[in-house]
Motif scaffolding. Structure first.
Motif, PDB file in Angstrom:
ATOM      1  N   ALA A 106     -12.393   5.456   3.809  1.00 24.75           N
ATOM      2  CA  ALA A 106     -13.139   4.563   2.916  1.00 24.75           C
ATOM      3  C   ALA A 106     -12.142   3.953   1.920  1.00 24.75           C
ATOM      4  O   ALA A 106     -11.990   4.411   0.789  1.00 24.75           O
ATOM      5  N   GLY A 107     -11.427   2.953   2.373  1.00 27.04           N
ATOM      6  CA  GLY A 107     -10.412   2.313   1.546  1.00 27.04           C
ATOM      7  C   GLY A 107      -9.176   3.186   1.411  1.00 27.04           C
ATOM      8  O   GLY A 107      -9.153   4.347   1.844  1.00 27.04           O
ATOM      9  N   ALA A 108      -8.150   2.584   0.809  1.00 22.28           N
ATOM     10  CA  ALA A 108      -6.935   3.353   0.528  1.00 22.28           C
ATOM     11  C   ALA A 108      -7.232   4.441  -0.495  1.00 22.28           C
ATOM     12  O   ALA A 108      -6.587   5.481  -0.518  1.00 22.28           O
ATOM     13  N   THR A 109      -8.242   4.207  -1.320  1.00 29.86           N
ATOM     14  CA  THR A 109      -8.572   5.181  -2.367  1.00 29.86           C
ATOM     15  C   THR A 109      -8.943   6.526  -1.759  1.00 29.86           C
ATOM     16  O   THR A 109      -8.424   7.572  -2.171  1.00 29.86           O
ATOM     17  N   GLU A 110      -9.816   6.513  -0.763  1.00 24.14           N
ATOM     18  CA  GLU A 110     -10.166   7.793  -0.137  1.00 24.14           C
ATOM     19  C   GLU A 110      -8.975   8.360   0.633  1.00 24.14           C
ATOM     20  O   GLU A 110      -8.763   9.581   0.652  1.00 24.14           O
ATOM     21  N   HIS A 181       4.480  -2.860  -5.224  1.00 26.21           N
ATOM     22  CA  HIS A 181       3.970  -2.026  -6.302  1.00 26.21           C
ATOM     23  C   HIS A 181       2.917  -2.712  -7.179  1.00 26.21           C
ATOM     24  O   HIS A 181       3.086  -3.847  -7.605  1.00 26.21           O
ATOM     25  N   ASN A 182       1.841  -1.968  -7.381  1.00 24.20           N
ATOM     26  CA  ASN A 182       0.843  -2.317  -8.395  1.00 24.20           C
ATOM     27  C   ASN A 182       1.062  -1.333  -9.537  1.00 24.20           C
ATOM     28  O   ASN A 182       1.024  -0.131  -9.283  1.00 24.20           O
ATOM     29  N   PRO A 183       1.277  -1.730 -10.769  1.00 25.93           N
ATOM     30  CA  PRO A 183       1.049  -3.056 -11.334  1.00 25.93           C
ATOM     31  C   PRO A 183       2.249  -4.000 -11.422  1.00 25.93           C
ATOM     32  O   PRO A 183       2.059  -5.132 -11.844  1.00 25.93           O
ATOM     33  N   THR A 209       2.994   7.162   1.169  1.00 25.81           N
ATOM     34  CA  THR A 209       3.336   5.806   0.755  1.00 25.81           C
ATOM     35  C   THR A 209       2.109   4.895   0.824  1.00 25.81           C
ATOM     36  O   THR A 209       1.438   4.805   1.849  1.00 25.81           O
ATOM     37  N   ASP A 210       1.807   4.291  -0.306  1.00 22.40           N
ATOM     38  CA  ASP A 210       0.646   3.413  -0.457  1.00 22.40           C
ATOM     39  C   ASP A 210       1.146   1.985  -0.263  1.00 22.40           C
ATOM     40  O   ASP A 210       1.860   1.438  -1.110  1.00 22.40           O
ATOM     41  N   GLU A 211       0.789   1.405   0.891  1.00 23.54           N
ATOM     42  CA  GLU A 211       1.335   0.090   1.249  1.00 23.54           C
ATOM     43  C   GLU A 211       0.217  -0.944   1.391  1.00 23.54           C
ATOM     44  O   GLU A 211       0.230  -1.788   2.286  1.00 23.54           O
ATOM     45  N   VAL A 212      -0.763  -0.895   0.489  1.00 20.82           N
ATOM     46  CA  VAL A 212      -1.900  -1.815   0.619  1.00 20.82           C
ATOM     47  C   VAL A 212      -1.492  -3.285   0.490  1.00 20.82           C
ATOM     48  O   VAL A 212      -2.201  -4.164   0.966  1.00 20.82           O
ATOM     49  N   TYR A 213      -0.336  -3.543  -0.133  1.00 15.92           N
ATOM     50  CA  TYR A 213       0.132  -4.941  -0.263  1.00 15.92           C
ATOM     51  C   TYR A 213       1.196  -5.272   0.793  1.00 15.92           C
ATOM     52  O   TYR A 213       2.013  -6.170   0.590  1.00 15.92           O
ATOM     53  N   GLU A 214       1.189  -4.537   1.914  1.00 15.91           N
ATOM     54  CA  GLU A 214       2.267  -4.680   2.911  1.00 15.91           C
ATOM     55  C   GLU A 214       2.453  -6.119   3.399  1.00 15.91           C
ATOM     56  O   GLU A 214       3.574  -6.527   3.698  1.00 15.91           O
ATOM     57  N   SER A 239      -2.768   2.333   4.157  1.00 17.47           N
ATOM     58  CA  SER A 239      -2.984   0.909   3.918  1.00 17.47           C
ATOM     59  C   SER A 239      -4.487   0.639   3.937  1.00 17.47           C
ATOM     60  O   SER A 239      -5.287   1.571   4.000  1.00 17.47           O
ATOM     61  N   SER A 240      -4.825  -0.638   3.867  1.00 18.75           N
ATOM     62  CA  SER A 240      -6.229  -0.990   3.730  1.00 18.75           C
ATOM     63  C   SER A 240      -6.386  -2.462   4.074  1.00 18.75           C
ATOM     64  O   SER A 240      -5.442  -3.236   3.962  1.00 18.75           O
ATOM     65  N   GLY A 241      -7.585  -2.825   4.511  1.00 11.87           N
ATOM     66  CA  GLY A 241      -7.811  -4.224   4.859  1.00 11.87           C
ATOM     67  C   GLY A 241      -8.144  -5.101   3.666  1.00 11.87           C
ATOM     68  O   GLY A 241      -8.150  -6.327   3.761  1.00 11.87           O
ATOM     69  N   GLY A 242      -8.433  -4.495   2.533  1.00 10.49           N
ATOM     70  CA  GLY A 242      -8.941  -5.221   1.374  1.00 10.49           C
ATOM     71  C   GLY A 242      -8.065  -6.376   0.927  1.00 10.49           C
ATOM     72  O   GLY A 242      -8.548  -7.501   0.722  1.00 10.49           O
ATOM     73  N   LYS A 243      -6.773  -6.108   0.756  1.00 11.52           N
ATOM     74  CA  LYS A 243      -5.870  -7.140   0.219  1.00 11.52           C
ATOM     75  C   LYS A 243      -5.470  -8.139   1.298  1.00 11.52           C
ATOM     76  O   LYS A 243      -5.347  -9.328   1.044  1.00 11.52           O
ATOM     77  N   THR A 244      -5.240  -7.627   2.512  1.00 13.39           N
ATOM     78  CA  THR A 244      -4.724  -8.493   3.570  1.00 13.39           C
ATOM     79  C   THR A 244      -5.767  -9.517   4.008  1.00 13.39           C
ATOM     80  O   THR A 244      -5.430 -10.635   4.377  1.00 13.39           O
ATOM     81  N   TRP A 250     -15.151  -4.192   1.128  1.00 13.94           N
ATOM     82  CA  TRP A 250     -15.521  -3.544   2.387  1.00 13.94           C
ATOM     83  C   TRP A 250     -15.029  -2.098   2.466  1.00 13.94           C
ATOM     84  O   TRP A 250     -15.584  -1.295   3.214  1.00 13.94           O
ATOM     85  N   LYS A 251     -13.947  -1.820   1.764  1.00 14.16           N
ATOM     86  CA  LYS A 251     -13.397  -0.459   1.705  1.00 14.16           C
ATOM     87  C   LYS A 251     -13.102   0.130   3.081  1.00 14.16           C
ATOM     88  O   LYS A 251     -13.573   1.206   3.441  1.00 14.16           O
ATOM     89  N   ILE A 252     -12.328  -0.618   3.850  1.00  9.30           N
ATOM     90  CA  ILE A 252     -11.826  -0.061   5.106  1.00  9.30           C
ATOM     91  C   ILE A 252     -10.326   0.169   4.938  1.00  9.30           C
ATOM     92  O   ILE A 252      -9.549  -0.775   4.794  1.00  9.30           O
TER      93      ILE A 252
HETATM   94  N1  PMP Z   1      -3.569   1.449  -4.068  1.00  6.69           N
HETATM   95  C1  PMP Z   1      -3.213   0.385  -4.783  1.00  6.69           C
HETATM   96  C2  PMP Z   1      -1.808   0.264  -5.221  1.00  6.69           C
HETATM   97  C3  PMP Z   1      -4.154  -0.589  -5.101  1.00  6.69           C
HETATM   98  O1  PMP Z   1      -3.793  -1.646  -5.823  1.00  6.69           O
HETATM   99  C4  PMP Z   1      -5.481  -0.435  -4.665  1.00  6.69           C
HETATM  100  C5  PMP Z   1      -6.582  -1.410  -4.987  1.00  6.69           C
HETATM  101  N2  PMP Z   1      -6.320  -2.499  -5.599  1.00  6.69           N
HETATM  102  C6  PMP Z   1      -5.799   0.686  -3.922  1.00  6.69           C
HETATM  103  C7  PMP Z   1      -4.827   1.607  -3.633  1.00  6.69           C
HETATM  104  C8  PMP Z   1      -7.192   0.920  -3.440  1.00  6.69           C
HETATM  105  O2  PMP Z   1      -7.416   0.290  -2.252  1.00  6.69           O
HETATM  106  P1  PMP Z   1      -8.885   0.274  -1.596  1.00  6.69           P
HETATM  107  O3  PMP Z   1      -9.657  -0.775  -2.297  1.00  6.69           O
HETATM  108  O4  PMP Z   1      -8.609  -0.025  -0.174  1.00  6.69           O
HETATM  109  O5  PMP Z   1      -9.460   1.624  -1.800  1.00  6.69           O
END
Ligand code: PMP
Ligand code: GLN
Length: 398
Positions: A106-110, A181-183, A209-214, A239-244, A250-252
């Motif tokens: 459920a998203g990169a968060t889970e 990197h976020n932020p 490694t959190d690569e959601v902005y890959e 990773s996650s589909g949200g940003k791409t 959708w939180k995938i």
């Molecule tokens: N990691 C980082 C660095 C993020 O910026 C975000 C969301 N903006 C997440 C994880 C969470 O991703 P998701 O919405 O897929 O849970």
């Protein structure tokens, strides 16, 4: 005694509730509420204001019509797992087994929570860079981990190698990086990635490694740390589909990595959400299979937006650290007379009709010093919105 009252006295409750015992919203929720109440342009929370590729949206509608509306398998629908494996091969040359080395979350968060919960014990150390994405500290707190941080320094927000060496010890269980990197919008140098792999081996630590902005890098293609020599065997990639695909709601998300790790993470994940987002899974699979031109176009469009907002912020009098990827730009408000980013973030909606996030929200209180006057602005918005924000911010100088 109310349940709330009892919970408040636990270590977890103390962490997540404010001093007044009230539930403390995340900085993103708080600043989005401020934008809504003041009518200011919301450059705080990072979410796009435009829909993603129509093929992806249509695939979700079709999946609902086709009856893909019940629990999917715990590890994710085969069509998405296959698409994730094919994506890793296509973009990074990584041979990933779709049946054992991929897990849909459920998203990169889970994915982050389940991974850290699965692979650590009470008291283990979690090393992250600092500033860090807010959920990292919360996960460390909820899991009773010791959170050790390595500051990002200089205009390009890079970790010092000696400080990195000093932070990773035999007590370190996980080195958690976020690249891009976020932020800060920074990208780790290859030498730094190599050092992280070396330290993980030396101290028997796992790399997460959190690569959601890959796909959102501006000048160079993304290099996943797991592609480095000797990295895969001790790396969990998230990773996650949200940003791409502009589908943050959708939180995938997904995890890829060695089978043993994936199975341990699945064991935890099944009791967090069990599964999620059945009709969105085939839709994200369609997204992952889009032609290269889609991915290149998304990165180029975002780069242009980053330049538009960076130029606007500079014109308004901020000192800007130009990002190399991701959704955000860091701007120092000190030249405009602000010494405290939190106060600046609260005043900005009233002074300029723009909401930003204080960089200190991503830093532990004792380490705020170097980041004290800096703000994070999101540029994942329509060009006309960014132009309007820039024009309003320019008024700050008057
Ligand atoms: N990691 C980082 C660095 C993020 O910026 C975000 C969301 N903006 C997440 C994880 C969470 O991703 P998701 O919405 O897929 O849970
Ligand atoms: N990751 C997004 C950001 O950094 C927000 C996600 C959230 O609100 N939790 O702005």
């Amino acid at each position: 005694m109310t349940v709330h009252g009892a919970w408040e006295r636990t270590a977890r409750g103390a962490m997540l509730l404010g001093a007044d015992g009230e539930l403390r919203p995340t900085i993103f929720a708080e600043m989005s509420a401020l934008a809504a109440s003041t009518g200011a342009i919301n450059l705080g929370q990072g979410f796009p204001d435009e829909d993603g590729p129509p093929e992806v949206l249509e695939a979700a509608r079709q999946a609902i019509s086709d009856g893909i509306n019940q629990y999917p398998p715990g590890i994710g629908l085969p069509v998405l797992r296959n698409a994730i494996a094919a994506h890793q091969k296509r973009f990074y040359g990584l041979p990933v087994d779709a049946d054992h080395e991929v897990l849909v979350t459920a998203g990169a968060t889970e994915a982050l929570t389940a991974t850290i919960l699965a692979l650590t014990d009470d008291g283990d150390e979690l090393v992250t860079l600092e500033p860090f994405y807010d959920s990292y500290a919360a996960i460390a707190g909820l899991n009773r981990l010791k959170h050790v941080t390595v500051p990002l320094r200089g205009e390009h927000f890079q970790p010092d190698h000696d400080e990195l060496r000093a932070a990773v010890t035999d007590r370190t269980r996980i080195i958690l990086i976020n690249d891009p990197h976020n932020p800060t919008g920074s990208i780790l140098k290859r030498e730094t990635l190599e050092l992280i792999v070396e330290l993980a081996h030396q101290h028997d630590a796992i790399i997460v490694t959190d690569e959601v902005y890959e796909h959102l890098t501006f000048d160079e293609p993304h290099v996943p740390i797991t592609t480095l020599p000797a990295a895969w065997e001790r790396t969990v990639t998230i990773s996650s589909g949200g940003k791409t695909f502009n589908t943050t709601g959708w939180k995938i998300g997904w995890v890829t990595g060695p089978r043993d790790y994936v199975e341990a993470i699945l064991a935890v994940k099944q009791y967090l959400t069990f599964v999620n987002g059945a009709p969105f899974q085939p839709a994200i699979a369609v997204g992952l299979g889009l032609p290269d031109s889609y991915f290149a176009g998304a990165a180029a469009a975002l780069k242009a937006k980053s330049e538009l907002l960076s130029a606007g912020l500079e014109k308004a009098g901020f000192t800007v650290s130009r990002p190399q990827g991701g959704y955000f730009v860091i701007a120092d408000a000190a030249p405009l007379g602000f010494t405290d980013a939190e106060a600046a973030a609260r005043e900005l909606p009233h002074l300029a009709g723009v909401v930003a996030i204080p960089l200190t929200a991503f830093v532990r209180p004792e380490n705020r010093g170097p980041y004290a006057s800096k703000l994070r602005f999101a540029f994942c918005k329509r060009a006309d919105v960014l132009e309007r924000a820039a024009a309003q911010l320019a008024e700050l100088r008057r």
